[in-house]
Design a protein around this motif. Structure first.
Motif, PDB file in Angstrom:
ATOM      1  N   GLN A 109       4.090  -7.879  20.297  1.00  0.00           N
ATOM      2  CA  GLN A 109       3.551  -9.108  20.876  1.00  0.00           C
ATOM      3  C   GLN A 109       4.619  -9.856  21.680  1.00  0.00           C
ATOM      4  O   GLN A 109       4.376 -10.304  22.798  1.00  0.00           O
ATOM      5  CB  GLN A 109       3.015 -10.005  19.743  1.00  0.00           C
ATOM      6  CG  GLN A 109       2.527 -11.362  20.218  1.00  0.00           C
ATOM      7  CD  GLN A 109       2.896 -12.460  19.233  1.00  0.00           C
ATOM      8  OE1 GLN A 109       3.937 -12.413  18.577  1.00  0.00           O
ATOM      9  NE2 GLN A 109       2.013 -13.448  19.126  1.00  0.00           N
ATOM     10  N   LEU A 112       5.249  -8.118  24.958  1.00  0.00           N
ATOM     11  CA  LEU A 112       4.175  -8.309  25.951  1.00  0.00           C
ATOM     12  C   LEU A 112       4.258  -9.691  26.585  1.00  0.00           C
ATOM     13  O   LEU A 112       4.103  -9.851  27.800  1.00  0.00           O
ATOM     14  CB  LEU A 112       2.808  -8.111  25.287  1.00  0.00           C
ATOM     15  CG  LEU A 112       2.448  -6.662  24.950  1.00  0.00           C
ATOM     16  CD1 LEU A 112       1.209  -6.609  24.058  1.00  0.00           C
ATOM     17  CD2 LEU A 112       2.207  -5.868  26.234  1.00  0.00           C
ATOM     18  N   HIS A 116       5.114 -10.704  30.486  1.00  0.00           N
ATOM     19  CA  HIS A 116       4.234 -11.604  31.259  1.00  0.00           C
ATOM     20  C   HIS A 116       5.031 -12.771  31.853  1.00  0.00           C
ATOM     21  O   HIS A 116       4.846 -13.133  33.025  1.00  0.00           O
ATOM     22  CB  HIS A 116       3.109 -12.116  30.348  1.00  0.00           C
ATOM     23  CG  HIS A 116       2.342 -13.264  30.905  1.00  0.00           C
ATOM     24  ND1 HIS A 116       1.555 -13.161  32.031  1.00  0.00           N
ATOM     25  CD2 HIS A 116       2.256 -14.560  30.506  1.00  0.00           C
ATOM     26  CE1 HIS A 116       1.015 -14.338  32.292  1.00  0.00           C
ATOM     27  NE2 HIS A 116       1.421 -15.197  31.392  1.00  0.00           N
ATOM     28  N   GLN A 301      -1.647 -12.020  24.478  1.00  0.00           N
ATOM     29  CA  GLN A 301      -2.253 -10.861  25.146  1.00  0.00           C
ATOM     30  C   GLN A 301      -3.739 -10.731  24.808  1.00  0.00           C
ATOM     31  O   GLN A 301      -4.547 -10.326  25.641  1.00  0.00           O
ATOM     32  CB  GLN A 301      -1.480  -9.569  24.839  1.00  0.00           C
ATOM     33  CG  GLN A 301      -1.586  -9.039  23.420  1.00  0.00           C
ATOM     34  CD  GLN A 301      -0.582  -9.692  22.470  1.00  0.00           C
ATOM     35  OE1 GLN A 301      -0.021 -10.760  22.745  1.00  0.00           O
ATOM     36  NE2 GLN A 301      -0.378  -9.047  21.328  1.00  0.00           N
ATOM     37  N   ASN A 315      -5.472 -16.142  28.034  1.00  0.00           N
ATOM     38  CA  ASN A 315      -4.939 -14.786  28.177  1.00  0.00           C
ATOM     39  C   ASN A 315      -3.984 -14.719  29.372  1.00  0.00           C
ATOM     40  O   ASN A 315      -3.800 -15.722  30.076  1.00  0.00           O
ATOM     41  CB  ASN A 315      -6.072 -13.758  28.260  1.00  0.00           C
ATOM     42  CG  ASN A 315      -6.936 -13.949  29.500  1.00  0.00           C
ATOM     43  OD1 ASN A 315      -6.449 -14.419  30.533  1.00  0.00           O
ATOM     44  ND2 ASN A 315      -8.204 -13.599  29.397  1.00  0.00           N
ATOM     45  N   PHE A 316      -3.387 -13.579  29.584  1.00  0.00           N
ATOM     46  CA  PHE A 316      -2.339 -13.495  30.607  1.00  0.00           C
ATOM     47  C   PHE A 316      -2.880 -13.717  32.018  1.00  0.00           C
ATOM     48  O   PHE A 316      -2.210 -14.278  32.884  1.00  0.00           O
ATOM     49  CB  PHE A 316      -1.619 -12.146  30.522  1.00  0.00           C
ATOM     50  CG  PHE A 316      -0.775 -11.986  29.285  1.00  0.00           C
ATOM     51  CD1 PHE A 316      -0.417 -13.096  28.516  1.00  0.00           C
ATOM     52  CD2 PHE A 316      -0.319 -10.728  28.890  1.00  0.00           C
ATOM     53  CE1 PHE A 316       0.380 -12.950  27.381  1.00  0.00           C
ATOM     54  CE2 PHE A 316       0.479 -10.585  27.755  1.00  0.00           C
ATOM     55  CZ  PHE A 316       0.822 -11.683  26.996  1.00  0.00           C
TER      56      PHE A 316
END
Lengths: 336, 336, 336, 336
Positions: A109, A112, A116, A301, A315-316
């Motif tokens: 996590q 990710l 981002h 994510q 979210n991204f």
């Protein structure tokens, strides 16, 4: 009354100033920070401050009628800029974005999110390892071990960390792994914690209490400053009200009012503020136009699988759009 | 459940539909407005709405689970546009500016404000002639005579008028001199007034109550619509809280939430919201970015001499800057 | 400043006093009520009030620094007693119980409640015929027809009636069927209604607003008094808060504070206050001990079948116990 | 779900129960207190609890659907009684009075208060030595030294001590000098402090937060209980609101609601609640009638000279009257 002392004055010179402050009927509080050396005089007597201003060792002297002193804009007109290193600065004239999950969950996590953030040129990641939870039976975070993992991945990627500290005894353990200590809404008047963070020298982001007043927030910041730490940002995160259509009332009125009262940076947390994922963007953009120096928000994510706060986490893809639009709004504001 | 009827259907056809609605266990409310003819079914029974949808005379049928029905975005996805004539429109996709003094004071004052508005291409002027005041001994406004004067000057200059109505018996007298009726925060649940304004056909700007919930505001609007008037805008004007650093808490959270729930335009009143002249601009700009369809604020040639609300009123120079910046912010928002 | 005029003074004498009040820089408001004749001077100049006190026609003169004047305890130390006839009095030194259903439903219901009240020696029945409802589609009460039925049964049984009036145009129609006009929380700042009730001479029970301040409640009462009606009671009915464990926060703090500020009777509505049937009794008893002059609560023969507010309505058995206990608590309070 | 274990069961028997709880899909929390040994199961699965109830080592098993478990009245119908020794008990059926100054100031002051309490047969004295203050420059209490002095005088006179603890690191130092630890409103969600007090075994009086909900207060108590300490009282001390006529809104609604939800004693603090000396008595008496198990209030030999909170502190004469009247009110309540 705030007396700025000259650098490195002898003890006797300082003692003389303290004595003079007391002799006019004020309580004298000596404050030594990373940035300066001050005497804060508390009292209400009327006298000619020039008599103190002319003393040897005094660099400058200012009347401050507010209950809070050192954080007031009345004596320090220039805004405070907080430097996190590697060119990452927070404060008036810049716009800081801090994003990340509510809770640190695992290595994957973190990676990710870091990815981002890097793609979008965001330099500060938020993520909780100590989680204040209403129920004793709820997930309370990964703790120090989680923080170490969080820190390692961020350091490798040039990302700064902001995370919540909940009690005095955690400070020392966390110190090396944190770039900004966050004080949560429930600890906004945990005065022992504020005292200790004042001594810790690391930047602090101080959240407004659940139903905290502007005055209480400023006084809480004064606790930190008067214990030796000038690196403070204030954070509006929504206040409690009768309205049930949203989690809290994100109170953007606080932004221009705080900016007028203090030289400290003002950050806004729209995620906890409105508490509804779909409305994080408009509230963030509104915060920019109201004059915020930065925004801290929750992204993940897969928000619907987040350990906590999924309903207010974007979210991204949404995050990317949000970042772009906030920067455009900030550009417009700077052109005004 | 909302049933849209076809235009001009015979009474027997309508009666048949009403009977069918009742026969499935719903209370049937017939609503005839400027725009359409509806039957609002109130109830909780589960049944196949297509059985009603196929009846002669039915144009369309929609489930609406909200407590409010006709104002819900669930059945009417397209935003409501309110036309004041002469090309002045209010609603999504436009940005309306309404400005003027708290109270209408005299001819000279009206002329100065009108001049200021014309110079800045603002088409709608606000100004109170009936003033709700906490104390019975305070100035209560110039009344109908003031309104006639207000109307004459505005008509000559192509400016539309929005002004507060306080009771049912004033509606008829005011009707010819007003372009938008404003319902104040203290009357936001004056249901008889809402009923009467529903019958009056003039556009209505409905303010949220002093501590009004989003749900109450929407239900209040439903009163107006269900009495026959679709021309309604909602107005966020600040809610009461424990905070004393500002007059009210201008609650910008209401904007995206209202926009998601209803097809009606949403207007923001930053003057009453934050109640501090210096901060009207940032709150107005924030309102634009949060998605407001317009702003109503107080301006006066000499705020410090205004009969009322001077502390939250901007002067013409500040007003001009505000107008320009709001338009720039709106432009940016439209580009998103 | 309040000037009490002597009874029946000639117009010229009164005019002279008005002139003198204006000449010291005050705005002079003449007030004629059932009980007296006053001039209320509004202003902040400092002068020797004896110069006015010695004028012909002046019975007495008092400084009142509060924003509200005629209802202040500063000039009228003796409490106001309101006489409903037939020995029914409301005010300090007595304890008034007003009970009945939320809504008047039908003849049978009225008779059952009347019977219950008579058995317990309760003299005043509450019951709504005009119901302010959040939704336009909800039951709005039986209206005037219901009131006439209500009145007839009560008159035959020696029971006084208190019921809500919602708008000015209802006053005349209701006047002959009502002993006390109730102004609901949503109309607590409906100033036109307050003005009209000031002229109506019937006793008025004025509820605090949904989020009404003590100051606003007192000013609203001043509206009624200054329009000619001294027969006013104030009613604490719960304020809106963030707490969702009860309907409202019944604010008993208001009782001693109001009793200290005004000479008007203070009544408490525990049913709307806490909004939970099981807790109406402890809150009522608490109200007695806090100094309330009376309690108004909801009772119904079958609360679970009531048209409205069943969840906060006690049945007759609970009502009987409540009445007995309130009277015992009042007795204890009187012995203190 | 709460499983009460039999006393002194072998580890293997306990492990088996823990396994079985997990196997039905619940999270199992083992809790060992002074009074008992429990397993708290957290989850929402539906299953026949008798399958667990029949396991060896299980004394009893209860469904508790509330978010809080061990403090719920749903499994423990009998009220918790807290024994401070020497015949001093707190809990339902008794009425506890705790009185004393806001801050411990000096020996003389303690002696005067102790004398006053003894004369009125009051067994518990309040007094702060660690004071949470909004401003870092305000008096923060006499600290541990003050506590030792406080303790010595009280012990000699048979008076129990309640005083505030502000942080974990103080607990050990205070333990021998304190009979009840008080957790202040600002620390009501300081979860680390609650955890530590759960381990400390001393009785705890837990104040509701500044804007704390009933649910949050109960969950905070659950923290203490689930860490091993059943000796908890809850304290209503006023909530923050928009009203400025009093310091806080003492929320007596909390009393019957808390009494219905939990088996823990409920104490009321009228001094901080209404914050006005003249109205402490009516609010205290109201608290008694609403069902409180005790009252904690501020008294001082010369309130106007108190180091803090003088405006809400009663003098000894007022205190004496208050004590007598509260006892009379409690007697009446017990007769009901």
């Amino acid at each position: 009354m705030i007396i700025q002392l000259q650098q490195g004055i002898p003890a006797t010179v300082k003692e003389n100033i303290l004595q003079q402050v007391k002799s006019v009927g004020f309580k004298a509080n000596e404050v030594q920070t990373q940035e300066g050396h001050y005497i804060v005089g508390i009292g209400k007597k009327d006298f000619d401050i020039r008599t103190l201003g002319q003393l040897p060792g005094v660099a400058d002297i200012h009347r401050v009628s507010d209950e809070y002193k050192l954080i007031s804009r009345k004596w320090k007109v220039n805004p405070t800029l907080i430097d996190l290193g590697d060119g990452v600065q927070i404060g008036e004239g810049t716009f800081s974005i801090m994003a990340g999950p509510c809770s640190i969950e695992n290595e994957k996590q973190i990676e990710l999110v870091v990815q981002h953030l890097k793609e979008n040129n965001v330099k500060i990641m938020r993520g909780g390892v100590f989680k204040p939870r209403s129920s004793p039976y709820a997930f309370r975070g990964l703790g120090l071990e989680g923080l170490r993992m969080f820190h390692q991945i961020c350091r490798e990627n040039g990302i700064k960390i902001i995370t919540e500290v909940m009690q005095v005894s955690q400070i020392e353990d966390m110190l090396d792994f944190v770039d900004v200590f966050q004080v949560g809404a429930r600890n906004s008047q945990n005065f022992n914690l504020l005292d200790a963070l004042g001594e810790a020298q690391k930047p602090v982001l101080l959240k407004r209490g659940i139903s905290g007043t502007i005055e209480e927030l400023l006084q809480a910041a004064e606790y930190i400053f008067s214990n030796g730490n000038e690196k403070i940002m204030l954070c509006e995160r929504g206040i409690r009200s009768y309205e049930t259509a949203y989690r809290n009332v994100l109170d953007l009125n606080a932004i221009p009012v705080l900016k007028a009262k203090t030289h400290l940076p003002v950050i806004v947390d729209p995620s906890h503020g409105i508490g509804l994922r779909d409305h994080v963007e408009p509230m963030s953009l509104a915060a920019v136009m109201a004059g915020a120096d930065g925004v801290i928000y929750e992204t993940h994510q897969k928000p619907e699988e987040a350990f906590s706060d999924g309903q207010q986490t974007v979210n991204f893809k949404e995050s990317e759009r949000l970042i772009k639009r906030m920067r455009q709004a900030f550009e417009l504001r700077e052109r005004f």
